[in-house]
Scaffold this motif. Structure first.
Motif, PDB file in Angstrom:
ATOM      1  N   PHE A  21       0.832  -1.197   0.000  1.00  0.00           N
ATOM      2  CA  PHE A  21       0.000   0.000   0.000  1.00  0.00           C
ATOM      3  C   PHE A  21       0.872   1.256   0.000  1.00  0.00           C
ATOM      4  CE2 PHE A  21      -1.921   3.426   2.508  1.00  0.00           C
ATOM      5  CZ  PHE A  21      -3.021   3.717   1.718  1.00  0.00           C
ATOM      6  N   PHE A  22       1.829   1.319   0.920  1.00  0.00           N
ATOM      7  CA  PHE A  22       2.660   2.517   1.005  1.00  0.00           C
ATOM      8  C   PHE A  22       3.559   2.676  -0.214  1.00  0.00           C
ATOM      9  CE2 PHE A  22       1.675   2.229   5.614  1.00  0.00           C
ATOM     10  CZ  PHE A  22       1.080   3.483   5.726  1.00  0.00           C
ATOM     11  N   SER A  23       4.005   1.572  -0.778  1.00  0.00           N
ATOM     12  CA  SER A  23       4.804   1.648  -2.001  1.00  0.00           C
ATOM     13  C   SER A  23       3.989   2.234  -3.144  1.00  0.00           C
ATOM     14  CB  SER A  23       5.336   0.267  -2.391  1.00  0.00           C
ATOM     15  OG  SER A  23       6.286  -0.160  -1.454  1.00  0.00           O
ATOM     16  N   SER A  24       2.715   1.848  -3.227  1.00  0.00           N
ATOM     17  CA  SER A  24       1.865   2.358  -4.305  1.00  0.00           C
ATOM     18  C   SER A  24       1.570   3.854  -4.123  1.00  0.00           C
ATOM     19  CB  SER A  24       0.553   1.574  -4.381  1.00  0.00           C
ATOM     20  OG  SER A  24      -0.290   1.884  -3.298  1.00  0.00           O
ATOM     21  N   LYS A  25       1.584   4.335  -2.897  1.00  0.00           N
ATOM     22  CA  LYS A  25       1.314   5.746  -2.619  1.00  0.00           C
ATOM     23  C   LYS A  25       2.571   6.614  -2.671  1.00  0.00           C
ATOM     24  CE  LYS A  25      -2.987   5.013  -1.794  1.00  0.00           C
ATOM     25  NZ  LYS A  25      -3.893   5.200  -2.890  1.00  0.00           N
ATOM     26  N   ASN A  26       3.712   5.992  -2.827  1.00  0.00           N
ATOM     27  CA  ASN A  26       4.985   6.699  -2.769  1.00  0.00           C
ATOM     28  C   ASN A  26       5.504   7.089  -4.151  1.00  0.00           C
ATOM     29  OD1 ASN A  26       6.953   7.812  -1.090  1.00  0.00           O
ATOM     30  ND2 ASN A  26       8.331   6.104  -1.438  1.00  0.00           N
ATOM     31  N   GLN A  27       4.686   7.034  -5.153  1.00  0.00           N
ATOM     32  CA  GLN A  27       4.990   7.449  -6.513  1.00  0.00           C
ATOM     33  C   GLN A  27       6.305   6.876  -7.044  1.00  0.00           C
ATOM     34  OE1 GLN A  27       4.671  11.708  -6.492  1.00  0.00           O
ATOM     35  NE2 GLN A  27       2.503  11.649  -6.030  1.00  0.00           N
ATOM     36  N   GLY A  28       6.488   5.597  -6.848  1.00  0.00           N
ATOM     37  CA  GLY A  28       7.620   4.901  -7.433  1.00  0.00           C
ATOM     38  C   GLY A  28       8.919   4.952  -6.652  1.00  0.00           C
ATOM     39  N   ALA A  29       8.999   5.769  -5.623  1.00  0.00           N
ATOM     40  CA  ALA A  29      10.219   5.808  -4.819  1.00  0.00           C
ATOM     41  C   ALA A  29      10.308   4.522  -3.996  1.00  0.00           C
ATOM     42  CB  ALA A  29      10.217   7.024  -3.903  1.00  0.00           C
ATOM     43  N   PRO A  30      11.453   3.868  -3.977  1.00  0.00           N
ATOM     44  CA  PRO A  30      11.567   2.586  -3.272  1.00  0.00           C
ATOM     45  C   PRO A  30      11.437   2.738  -1.752  1.00  0.00           C
ATOM     46  CG  PRO A  30      13.717   3.306  -4.060  1.00  0.00           C
ATOM     47  CD  PRO A  30      12.701   4.293  -4.579  1.00  0.00           C
ATOM     48  N   LEU A  31      10.674   1.839  -1.174  1.00  0.00           N
ATOM     49  CA  LEU A  31      10.491   1.828   0.279  1.00  0.00           C
ATOM     50  C   LEU A  31      11.055   0.564   0.911  1.00  0.00           C
ATOM     51  CD1 LEU A  31       6.821   3.111   0.703  1.00  0.00           C
ATOM     52  CD2 LEU A  31       8.919   4.327   1.201  1.00  0.00           C
ATOM     53  N   HIS A  32      11.680  -0.274   0.107  1.00  0.00           N
ATOM     54  CA  HIS A  32      12.136  -1.579   0.592  1.00  0.00           C
ATOM     55  C   HIS A  32      12.949  -1.451   1.880  1.00  0.00           C
ATOM     56  CE1 HIS A  32      13.513  -5.695   0.611  1.00  0.00           C
ATOM     57  NE2 HIS A  32      14.753  -5.258   0.660  1.00  0.00           N
ATOM     58  N   GLY A  33      13.892  -0.544   1.907  1.00  0.00           N
ATOM     59  CA  GLY A  33      14.759  -0.406   3.073  1.00  0.00           C
ATOM     60  C   GLY A  33      14.038   0.080   4.310  1.00  0.00           C
TER      61      GLY A  33
END
Length: 93
Positions: A21-33
């Motif tokens: 969900f948060f990845s989809s709302k983050n406009q493509g910026a990686p959240l993996h870390g």
């Protein structure tokens, strides 16, 4: 909070949904870390036995959790005995 193995699997599943969900709302910026530590916590809670953590840690994953934190997290599992958790030695980092 305490967990069974099934509760650990549910926590892991819910965490995956939150990360997606948060990845989809983050406009493509990686959240993996950003989710690394909590994903490792979820993985610990799904192990069959405390000693299985050693197998999981032996992979190519860089652990963000300290050994004391790992053992503390394992104590959240209601089906793991404190003796079993204390009896295995985690590799030094």
């Amino acid at each position: 909070k305490s967990f069974t193995q099934f509760g650990g699997f549910q926590f892991n599943k819910d965490l995956g949904m939150l990360a997606d969900f948060f990845s989809s709302k983050n406009q493509g910026a990686p959240l993996h870390g950003k989710f690394t530590r909590i994903k490792q916590i979820a993985q610990l809670l799904t192990q069959d036995r405390p000693a299985d953590v050693l197998e999981y840690m032996g992979g190519q994953v860089e652990w963000k959790l300290h050994n004391a934190e790992i053992k503390s997290i394992l104590t959240l599992r209601v089906d793991f005995s404190t003796n079993d958790i204390a009896s295995f030695k985690l590799p030094s980092k």
